[in-house]
Design a protein around this motif. Structure first.
Motif, PDB file in Angstrom:
ATOM      1  N   THR A  49       0.922  -1.164  -0.548  1.00 60.06           N
ATOM      2  CA  THR A  49       0.211   0.434   0.001  1.00 60.06           C
ATOM      3  C   THR A  49       0.434   1.363   0.210  1.00 60.06           C
ATOM      4  O   THR A  49       0.835   1.913  -0.290  1.00 60.06           O
ATOM      5  N   SER A  97      -5.852   1.612  -3.130  1.00 59.62           N
ATOM      6  CA  SER A  97      -5.334   2.293  -3.947  1.00 59.62           C
ATOM      7  C   SER A  97      -5.142   1.872  -5.122  1.00 59.62           C
ATOM      8  O   SER A  97      -4.514   2.936  -5.884  1.00 59.62           O
ATOM      9  N   THR A 103       0.129   4.154  -2.924  1.00 60.53           N
ATOM     10  CA  THR A 103      -0.131   5.947  -2.117  1.00 60.53           C
ATOM     11  C   THR A 103       1.478   6.625  -3.135  1.00 60.53           C
ATOM     12  O   THR A 103       0.908   7.950  -3.224  1.00 60.53           O
ATOM     13  N   ARG A 116       0.419   7.127  -6.584  1.00 61.04           N
ATOM     14  CA  ARG A 116      -0.432   8.221  -6.745  1.00 61.04           C
ATOM     15  C   ARG A 116      -0.217   9.454  -6.430  1.00 61.04           C
ATOM     16  O   ARG A 116       0.028  10.500  -7.149  1.00 61.04           O
TER      17      ARG A 116
END
Length: 444
Positions: free
Chosen positions: A272, A333, A276, A279
């Protein structure tokens, strides 16, 4: 046997008390040589690894003695040996950390980090890192008055230069360990004080440079790779500090390897942070880097020969994970990243991944979808809007017969997809698995 252990523990405590007594006395009378001081501290370090021996080290007076040797004594090797004892004590006993602050040595620790020395970087970064847990440390003051951010960024820039220069002399034995301590400290400072992140913006390009030159461990999301990703996750990334296409490719490669290396049960926590970070990058990346990332992560036209999500390409595996009921953080995510790479446009998102994979994310985030998207010609192409497969490929599908295990997985996948479709209320569909069971065509 128990009595023998008690006697050994008693001897250990007595030895520690005697060593500290000699060291404390020498701060006043200065009768010991530097070599003798270092030897006493080395012995104290070894004995101090056992908490049962270390009450006098953990006491305020013991911490004060070690701080004076660590931060006031001129001989570097003596000072560093004292810092090793301090770091051990602070790791083993929480109250030792607050004693160091109460004695006024938090500021001196930050100032000591200015030294261009890898042993100092390792030891002092670890000491300040431990101060970020369960103490009254004032991180803002360390950054603004004692140049903590400048020191960390300077140390990381040195590691980036070292890794970039393949012709350089052999690295200091502590280089990699010191770098990891700097990364951990950077993460903790920015995690506990997000408002200070801007002070560390200058080291973002160095972090991407360090990551791009790391030999990836197996599995990949362990030190130093996860330490770099965690540090970058808290950074403010701008177009000027964004990674290059090559560095972005490295991050996607880490994601690809992680999906293969970790069991699904571990991916939610392990991967994750990387999603992140990706992104954050796409949000500020140049159009070229963003297009490159989309090309790596979104299904291509070749994938539309089958329903999207089939096969072992990275985009296919990401789509399957995006609807996994056991991956609450990771599936969000993944869907969010693919949505953002689709220009945060629901129509484009559905075209890119198929309505079956898009429905849950759009419904959860209350993003309205034009009803026209459910027509096969919604994008002006012969694509099934639910599965993302080319309509021509559906009729000419000549895939080999699936095994029972593959049929079970496909049934589970279809069940989840159609339940998501029903939940949105956009279309009125019956789950084909329910229908098959009702008609006796599904063997449980």
């Amino acid at each position: 046997m128990f009595s023998g252990a008690m006697q050994a523990s008693g001897r250990g405590k007595a030895q520690v008390d005697e060593l500290l007594s000699q060291l404390t006395a020498d701060l006043q009378n200065e009768r010991l040589s530097a070599a003798q001081r270092k030897k006493l501290l080395e012995n104290l370090k070894v004995l101090g690894r056992d908490p049962a021996n270390s009450d006098s080290i953990f006491a305020r007076q013991g911490i004060e003695t070690l701080c004076e040797y660590g931060f006031e004594v001129a001989e570097l090797d003596v000072s560093q040996e004292a810092l090793r004892c301090l770091a051990n004590a602070m790791l083993l006993q929480e109250k030792s950390r607050q004693y160091l602050l109460d004695l006024g040595y938090g500021d001196k620790a930050a100032e000591r980090l200015r030294n261009d020395d890898r042993d100092d970087e390792f030891l002092v970064s670890r000491i300040i890192f431990l101060l970020t847990y369960k103490t009254t440390v004032n991180l803002q003051e360390l950054v603004e008055k004692h140049e903590l951010a400048s020191s960390i960024c300077r140390n990381l820039a040195g590691h980036a230069d070292r890794l970039a220069d393949s012709s350089s002399q052999p690295a200091h034995p502590m280089s990699d360990m010191a770098m990891i301590e700097s990364l951990k400290l950077l993460f903790n400072v920015t995690a506990r004080k997000p408002e200070l992140s801007a002070r560390f913006t200058g080291c973002v390009p160095d972090l991407f440079s360090i990551l791009s030159r790391q030999k990836l461990p197996v599995p990949p999301l362990q030190v130093p790779v996860n330490s770099i990703i965690n540090a970058l996750m808290n950074m403010h990334i701008t177009e000027e500090t964004c990674p290059t296409e090559t560095q972005t490719q490295q991050l996607v490669d880490i994601l690809d390897r992680s999906m293969k290396a970790y069991p699904e049960a571990e991916l939610d926590q392990a991967a994750t942070p990387l999603l992140t970070l990706l992104r954050k990058i796409q949000e500020s990346a140049s159009p070229d880097v963003r297009k490159h990332m989309g090309g790596l992560l979104l299904p291509d036209e070749e994938a539309r020969a089958k329903p999207l999500g089939q096969g072992e390409s990275l985009p296919a595996r990401l789509l399957r994970l995006s609807i996994s009921p056991s991956l609450m953080n990771l599936r969000e995510s993944i869907s969010a990243l693919l949505y953002e790479l689709s220009d945060s446009n629901p129509t484009t998102f559905i075209h890119n991944v198929g309505y079956g994979y898009a429905a849950g994310f759009l419904s959860t985030h209350k993003i309205e979808v034009p009803e026209s998207m459910m027509r096969a010609d919604a994008q002006g192409a012969d694509i099934n809007p639910v599965t993302g497969q080319r309509l021509a490929a559906e009729s000419g599908d000549s895939e080999p017969e699936m095994t029972d295990e593959e049929k079970e997985r496909e049934a589970e996948r279809l069940f989840v997809l159609f339940e998501r479709l029903k939940a949105t209320g956009v279309v009125d569909v019956e789950n084909p698995v329910h229908q098959a069971m009702r008609e006796g065509r599904f063997d449980n």
